[in-house]
Design a protein around this motif. Sequence first.
Motif, PDB file in Angstrom:
ATOM      1  N   GLN A   1      -0.602  -2.388  -1.100  1.00  7.99           N
ATOM      2  CA  GLN A   1      -1.821  -1.737  -0.505  1.00  7.99           C
ATOM      3  C   GLN A   1      -1.835  -0.196  -0.188  1.00  7.99           C
ATOM      4  OE1 GLN A   1      -3.941  -4.423   1.276  1.00  7.99           O
ATOM      5  NE2 GLN A   1      -5.094  -2.527   1.185  1.00  7.99           N
ATOM      6  N   GLN A   2      -3.167   0.217  -0.343  1.00  9.81           N
ATOM      7  CA  GLN A   2      -3.309   1.686  -0.107  1.00  9.81           C
ATOM      8  C   GLN A   2      -4.558   1.900   0.922  1.00  9.81           C
ATOM      9  OE1 GLN A   2      -3.967   3.023  -4.004  1.00  9.81           O
ATOM     10  NE2 GLN A   2      -1.645   3.293  -4.321  1.00  9.81           N
TER      11      GLN A   2
ATOM     12  N   CYS B   1      -8.081  -8.519   0.761  1.00 12.26           N
ATOM     13  CA  CYS B   1      -7.372  -8.711  -0.394  1.00 12.26           C
ATOM     14  C   CYS B   1      -6.256  -9.653  -0.296  1.00 12.26           C
ATOM     15  CB  CYS B   1      -6.717  -7.266  -0.420  1.00 12.26           C
ATOM     16  SG  CYS B   1      -7.865  -5.980  -0.691  1.00 12.26           S
TER      17      CYS B   1
ATOM     18  N   LYS C   1      -8.352   0.766   0.008  1.00  8.06           N
ATOM     19  CA  LYS C   1      -8.740   1.241  -1.220  1.00  8.06           C
ATOM     20  C   LYS C   1      -9.213   0.295  -2.128  1.00  8.06           C
ATOM     21  CE  LYS C   1      -6.637   5.955  -1.338  1.00  8.06           C
ATOM     22  NZ  LYS C   1      -5.726   6.898  -1.850  1.00  8.06           N
ATOM     23  N   GLN C   2      -8.664  -1.021  -2.052  1.00 10.58           N
ATOM     24  CA  GLN C   2      -9.055  -1.936  -2.853  1.00 10.58           C
ATOM     25  C   GLN C   2     -10.352  -2.413  -2.601  1.00 10.58           C
ATOM     26  OE1 GLN C   2      -6.987  -2.698  -5.754  1.00 10.58           O
ATOM     27  NE2 GLN C   2      -8.396  -3.982  -6.135  1.00 10.58           N
TER      28      GLN C   2
ATOM     29  N   ASN D   1      -3.998  -4.299  -5.370  1.00 12.18           N
ATOM     30  CA  ASN D   1      -3.415  -3.295  -6.422  1.00 12.18           C
ATOM     31  C   ASN D   1      -2.012  -3.383  -6.762  1.00 12.18           C
ATOM     32  OD1 ASN D   1      -2.639  -0.589  -7.611  1.00 12.18           O
ATOM     33  ND2 ASN D   1      -4.894  -0.095  -6.906  1.00 12.18           N
ATOM     34  N   TRP D   2      -1.851  -3.046  -8.198  1.00 13.44           N
ATOM     35  CA  TRP D   2      -0.472  -3.015  -8.580  1.00 13.44           C
ATOM     36  C   TRP D   2       0.520  -2.162  -7.809  1.00 13.44           C
ATOM     37  CZ3 TRP D   2       1.057  -6.674 -11.441  1.00 13.44           C
ATOM     38  CH2 TRP D   2       0.459  -7.411 -12.409  1.00 13.44           C
ATOM     39  N   ASN D   3      -0.188  -1.163  -7.270  1.00 22.03           N
ATOM     40  CA  ASN D   3       0.523  -0.220  -6.350  1.00 22.03           C
ATOM     41  C   ASN D   3       0.676  -0.500  -5.098  1.00 22.03           C
ATOM     42  OD1 ASN D   3       0.889   1.844  -8.639  1.00 22.03           O
ATOM     43  ND2 ASN D   3      -1.173   2.351  -8.175  1.00 22.03           N
TER      44      ASN D   3
END
Length: 142
Positions: free
Chosen positions: A38-39, A26, A7-8, A34-36
Amino acid sequence: MLRYICKQCGVQFGESHTPPQHCPICEDERQYINWNGQQWTTIEELQVKYKNLVKAEGPQIYGIGTEPSFAIGQRALLVQTPGGNILWDCISLVDQTTVQEVQALGGLSAIAISHPHFYAALVAGSGRPGRAFDRRYFSRGQ
């Protein structure tokens, strides 16, 4: 098995039962995670939430981008040439509408990738008949 997409950055990975442990794009020092954390998503999930817009950018040049913006907001360029159309870079979302629009513009003769972020959905789309970025799939009359 699914082909997971980061998603990043929007890069798609090979088929697996579970999402990859990490995204090497990434994890490169020039990129960020992402701050959340790896998605992951899939083309099927993207097709529900997003759509592609194909629009003229100039004479014989069409931009193909995903809306709303996905990953790093990458877009592909379809360049019409007398020798056949070239897709410069790829996008993460491939759907039947986009394929039909590319076919209406003359299909594809070649694909050029400028750097790793733009490999996008090339994994699912290359090398086999019927795949999204296979030039045979995008070619007129097939």
